[in-house]
Design a protein around this motif. Sequence first.
Motif, PDB file in Angstrom:
ATOM      1  N   LEU A 164      -8.827  57.285 -47.612  1.00 36.29           N
ATOM      2  CA  LEU A 164      -8.894  58.736 -47.643  1.00 36.29           C
ATOM      3  C   LEU A 164      -9.921  59.227 -46.629  1.00 36.29           C
ATOM      4  N   ASP A 165      -9.823  60.500 -46.258  1.00 39.19           N
ATOM      5  CA  ASP A 165     -10.777  61.062 -45.308  1.00 39.19           C
ATOM      6  C   ASP A 165     -12.070  61.448 -46.020  1.00 39.19           C
ATOM      7  N   SER A 166     -12.974  62.070 -45.314  1.00 38.20           N
ATOM      8  CA  SER A 166     -14.305  62.370 -45.848  1.00 38.20           C
ATOM      9  C   SER A 166     -14.279  63.349 -47.012  1.00 38.20           C
ATOM     10  N   THR A 167     -13.199  64.116 -47.176  1.00 41.48           N
ATOM     11  CA  THR A 167     -13.116  65.044 -48.313  1.00 41.48           C
ATOM     12  C   THR A 167     -12.697  64.328 -49.587  1.00 41.48           C
ATOM     13  N   MET A 168     -12.256  63.086 -49.482  1.00 40.93           N
ATOM     14  CA  MET A 168     -11.747  62.303 -50.621  1.00 40.93           C
ATOM     15  C   MET A 168     -10.599  63.039 -51.317  1.00 40.93           C
ATOM     16  N   SER A 169      -9.772  63.700 -50.540  1.00 43.34           N
ATOM     17  CA  SER A 169      -8.623  64.419 -51.095  1.00 43.34           C
ATOM     18  C   SER A 169      -7.423  63.491 -51.157  1.00 43.34           C
ATOM     19  N   TYR A 170      -6.791  63.412 -52.342  1.00 46.21           N
ATOM     20  CA  TYR A 170      -5.683  62.482 -52.580  1.00 46.21           C
ATOM     21  C   TYR A 170      -4.429  63.287 -52.912  1.00 46.21           C
ATOM     22  N   SER A 171      -4.076  64.166 -51.993  1.00 43.44           N
ATOM     23  CA  SER A 171      -2.907  65.036 -52.146  1.00 43.44           C
ATOM     24  C   SER A 171      -2.524  65.513 -50.758  1.00 43.44           C
ATOM     25  N   SER A 172      -1.417  66.218 -50.649  1.00 42.04           N
ATOM     26  CA  SER A 172      -0.928  66.602 -49.333  1.00 42.04           C
ATOM     27  C   SER A 172      -1.894  67.534 -48.620  1.00 42.04           C
ATOM     28  N   ALA A 173      -2.131  67.253 -47.357  1.00 42.41           N
ATOM     29  CA  ALA A 173      -2.886  68.152 -46.503  1.00 42.41           C
ATOM     30  C   ALA A 173      -1.955  69.245 -45.963  1.00 42.41           C
ATOM     31  N   ALA A 189      -7.695  64.951 -37.549  1.00 45.35           N
ATOM     32  CA  ALA A 189      -7.289  66.279 -38.028  1.00 45.35           C
ATOM     33  C   ALA A 189      -7.159  66.344 -39.543  1.00 45.35           C
ATOM     34  N   LEU A 190      -7.276  65.192 -40.234  1.00 45.77           N
ATOM     35  CA  LEU A 190      -6.922  65.159 -41.655  1.00 45.77           C
ATOM     36  C   LEU A 190      -7.915  65.906 -42.541  1.00 45.77           C
ATOM     37  N   ALA A 191      -9.194  65.718 -42.333  1.00 44.50           N
ATOM     38  CA  ALA A 191     -10.176  66.369 -43.212  1.00 44.50           C
ATOM     39  C   ALA A 191     -10.054  67.884 -43.140  1.00 44.50           C
ATOM     40  N   ALA A 192      -9.922  68.424 -41.934  1.00 41.65           N
ATOM     41  CA  ALA A 192      -9.772  69.877 -41.787  1.00 41.65           C
ATOM     42  C   ALA A 192      -8.470  70.353 -42.433  1.00 41.65           C
ATOM     43  N   ALA A 193      -7.418  69.537 -42.345  1.00 42.27           N
ATOM     44  CA  ALA A 193      -6.138  69.907 -42.954  1.00 42.27           C
ATOM     45  C   ALA A 193      -6.229  69.900 -44.481  1.00 42.27           C
TER      46      ALA A 193
END
Length: 426
Positions: A164-173, A189-193
């Motif tokens: 996962l990216d730095s936001t630790m988000s486990y759902s669709s960006a 681009a993933l964390a910003a998304a």
Amino acid sequence: MSTTVVPSQAEVDPAVWPGIAGVPSGPRNRIAATVAEKIFATAVNTLELRVIYDDGTILGKPGGGPRPEMRIHRPADFYARLGDNGLIGLGESYMAKDWTASDLTDVIEVFAARAAHLVPVPLQKLRGLYLPKPPRRERNSTANTRSNISRHYDLSNDLFALFLDSTMSYSSALFDATGKDLLQVEWGALAAAQQRKIDRLLDQVNVRQGTRLLEIGTGWGELALRAAARGATVVSVTLSSEQKELAEQRIREAGYADRVQVELKDYRLVEGQYDAVVSVEMIEAVGYEFWAVYFQTIDRLLAPGGRVAVQAITLPHERMMATRRTYTWIHKYIFPGGFIPSVRAIEDVTDRYTSLRVRERLSMGDHYAQTLRLWEERFLARHEEVAALGFDETFERMWQFYLCYSRAGFQAGYLDVQQLVFDRRP
């Protein structure tokens, strides 16, 4: 002269993976395997796919250009598993290395695009007689739900942090791109998304200074952090002790411990009144028979004039109805007790059992496909670190199959993900 090296099963630990180390057998299975082979061969001959056996036998439509390739190394084992457990066997046989692929997502996407037509209609009507049913121990009652959640989300925070990216988000960006440009998005681009996705949800339910926000499904805390930064007070509930621990750590480090309370609690037990409720990809873990309770709980907790935002993975309604009592590979190995709704089912449940009404929908399926691609690339690149955490090669193949299986569903249009906004306006 070239030779084909058949992948070894020697590394499969029978104590950890008894269903993978062993192969179904017996008279009944021999019949089922023969039937499965005929169904599989018939289906493949209608698909844009090439299936190659190690002895040189090829299945697939004649002619045509380049196609994804599936190479079957142990056909007897492959069909024994397929005959025993249907599509569960397809995933198990990949875990066992009975087959490999030129590109796993591309191969699964071919099957996903024709999912409703792979098995002859007469046999589809008999699915309840020969396919396994969801075990009662995985029914999402208050007694079982924590165990179901723990089996996935409590695997290891360190494991999830690897891909996962730095936001630790486990759902669709939600990327700042569309069409062909979306296919080119890169890891950076993933964390910003992910933050763009969260901010849109918070905007839709008017989260600002003083808002009382309930989050159902904490994840690792990014949404609660961004809501607190707007001046909201947040109650976030989860059934994952691992997620709670890391979310609270992140919240303390950001200086928002006075604004965010993370509780290890079933959503059905929440009390109070909230100006906004947000739930990101949690409804999939609720279970078909508890959707009404889920939305009734939200309805009960929502203050007058409040709004609700739910991000949900969705299926076409006809496929949802056809598979709602089917036990799948995803249930067995990834998300016990889960079930994906259709938009129609959500609207029907809320119309019938609550005062909530869907006011807006945003479809993001293409964005999820690219989110999953980035997770898969990251996961495969961290092989040594995954192994150092104690996860064996069979687990890695299982996780790769899960990520590719999911991405293929979104790329084929079999799956979608929606942001749905609800309020109580007449």
